[in-house]
Design an enzyme around this catalytic site. Structure first.
Site, PDB file in Angstrom:
ATOM      1  N   LYS A   1       3.555   3.555  -5.689  1.00  0.00           N
ATOM      2  CA  LYS A   1       2.804   4.735  -5.235  1.00  0.00           C
ATOM      3  C   LYS A   1       3.066   5.912  -6.179  1.00  0.00           C
ATOM      4  O   LYS A   1       2.143   6.647  -6.554  1.00  0.00           O
ATOM      5  CB  LYS A   1       3.180   5.081  -3.789  1.00  0.00           C
ATOM      6  CG  LYS A   1       2.585   4.085  -2.803  1.00  0.00           C
ATOM      7  CD  LYS A   1       3.186   4.127  -1.407  1.00  0.00           C
ATOM      8  CE  LYS A   1       2.602   2.978  -0.570  1.00  0.00           C
ATOM      9  NZ  LYS A   1       3.226   2.818   0.738  1.00  0.00           N
TER      10      LYS A   1
ATOM     11  N   GLN B   1       7.557   5.764   4.340  1.00  0.00           N
ATOM     12  CA  GLN B   1       7.428   4.319   4.095  1.00  0.00           C
ATOM     13  C   GLN B   1       8.028   3.510   5.249  1.00  0.00           C
ATOM     14  O   GLN B   1       9.147   3.767   5.679  1.00  0.00           O
ATOM     15  CB  GLN B   1       8.149   3.974   2.774  1.00  0.00           C
ATOM     16  CG  GLN B   1       8.009   2.524   2.371  1.00  0.00           C
ATOM     17  CD  GLN B   1       6.563   2.129   2.072  1.00  0.00           C
ATOM     18  OE1 GLN B   1       5.846   2.812   1.352  1.00  0.00           O
ATOM     19  NE2 GLN B   1       6.113   1.036   2.641  1.00  0.00           N
TER      20      GLN B   1
ATOM     21  N   ASP C   1      -1.305   8.756   5.576  1.00  0.00           N
ATOM     22  CA  ASP C   1      -1.115   7.364   5.978  1.00  0.00           C
ATOM     23  C   ASP C   1      -2.027   7.004   7.156  1.00  0.00           C
ATOM     24  O   ASP C   1      -2.257   5.839   7.432  1.00  0.00           O
ATOM     25  CB  ASP C   1       0.358   7.202   6.414  1.00  0.00           C
ATOM     26  CG  ASP C   1       0.977   5.949   5.853  1.00  0.00           C
ATOM     27  OD1 ASP C   1       0.296   5.253   5.092  1.00  0.00           O
ATOM     28  OD2 ASP C   1       2.141   5.672   6.183  1.00  0.00           O
TER      29      ASP C   1
END
Ligand code: NDP
Length: 289
Positions: free
Chosen positions: A49, A93, A116
């Site tokens: 990422k 994450q 997200d």
């Protein structure tokens, strides 16, 4: 059979985003990447990422709390990022350590920075078909893969294997939306589904997201179906330097000959997830400007 090349499609999307970011006036979009602990898969995802953000011209801020961080401390960190006007997007994450309530963490991220797409508000906006929200990256990536591969879901029977908050539920809602490219008839299957293969065999488009290596076998797939394999599973493999190989939820070698189109693992949905995260971050910057 046609292979849906996620790397190629993600590269096209990344090139578009790079041009868009170059043309943005003022501060470049910034994503905060929060990785708790040293889970090996998370380490590699966050690295990817970070690399993709740099390629597009986004700023990334990497925050690496220890595995011992408490939920209260993580909330304080998120509150600071929520309040920081130089941060546009926040990604925590997953997986998080067991002592932290993951859904509570998703809720703590401010909806306007929730790139997200797991915050209650953004999941609700998917249900309401409100385009001002952020769609979770893997489901959004699957829709993008399908549309850029010329697959129109209108009138098709989409069968989703898996009902997680991260993939199964949101992708089912997206396929169901009353808009161009979607408009599918959707069935969601899970571990309590009876006669699973009788249902998957009806699928014009089968989306497998269950986290079981090579679970989907040829007897579960209709000839000519489009198969999207979301699974990323590590399987022991002594012939590899790492000691493992990655495999999807679909027995690719045996299922692929049956399909009209299929995604490989790796190189299918995975790269799209990262690209959509970047797309959401650019959107967050635009909306905050
Ligand atoms: P979860 O473990 O959260 O959910 C799995 C789902 O599959 C559950 O709904 C479960 O049912 C269902 N399931 C499990 N076993 C069976 C079975 N034997 N028959 C029918 N249904 C079953 O997984 P995620 O959704 O988070 O991830 C799924 C896979 O996708 C994983 O391999 C993950 O690594 C991968 N993934 C890939 C991403 C990418 O970028 N490509 C991103 C996110 C995930 P129940 O609800 O009843 O327990």
């Amino acid at each position: 059979m046609e292979l849906i090349d996620g790397n190629q499609i993600a590269a096209a999307l990344i090139a578009e985003l790079k041009a868009e970011v170059a043309a943005l006036p003022g501060r470049k979009p910034c994503i905060a990447l929060v990785r708790v602990g040293e889970d090996p898969a998370s380490v590699s995802y966050v690295r990817k990422k970070e690399k993709t953000a740099a390629e597009i011209g986004l700023i990334s801020r990497i925050i690496l709390p220890p595995i011992t961080i408490t939920q209260a401390e993580l909330f304080t960190l998120l509150d600071e990022l929520n309040a920081d006007p130089t941060v546009d997007g926040i990604l925590v994450q997953s997986p998080l350590p067991k002592h932290i309530d993951e859904v509570a963490v998703f809720r703590r991220v401010a909806p306007e920075k929730d790139v997200d797409g797991f915050n209650t508000i953004n999941l609700g906006k998917v249900a309401q078909e409100d385009e001002t929200g952020f769609v979770a990256c893997t489901p959004a990536g699957i829709m993008e893969l399908l549309s850029r591969s010329g697959v129109d879901l209108k009138g098709k029977h989409v069968v989703v294997l898996g009902r997680s908050l991260i993939v199964g539920k949101p992708v089912a809602l997206l396929a169901l939306q009353k808009k161009a490219g979607a408009n599918a008839t959707v069935t969601i299957c899970h571990s309590a589904t009876a006669n699973l293969s009788a249902i998957t065999r009806q699928a014009d488009v089968l989306i497998a997201a269950i986290g079981r290596p090579e679970f989907v076998t040829p007897d579960m797939v209709k000839a000519g179906a489009v198969v999207i394999d979301v699974g990323i599973n590590r399987v022991a493999d002594a012939s590899k330097k790492t000691g493992y190989r990655l495999t999807g939820d679909v027995a690719f070698d045996r299922v692929a000959p049956l399909c009209s189109k299929i995604t490989p693992v790796p190189g299918g949905v995975g790269p799209m997830t990262v690209a959509m995260l970047m797309k959401n971050t650019v959107k967050a910057r635009r909306l905050s400007a």
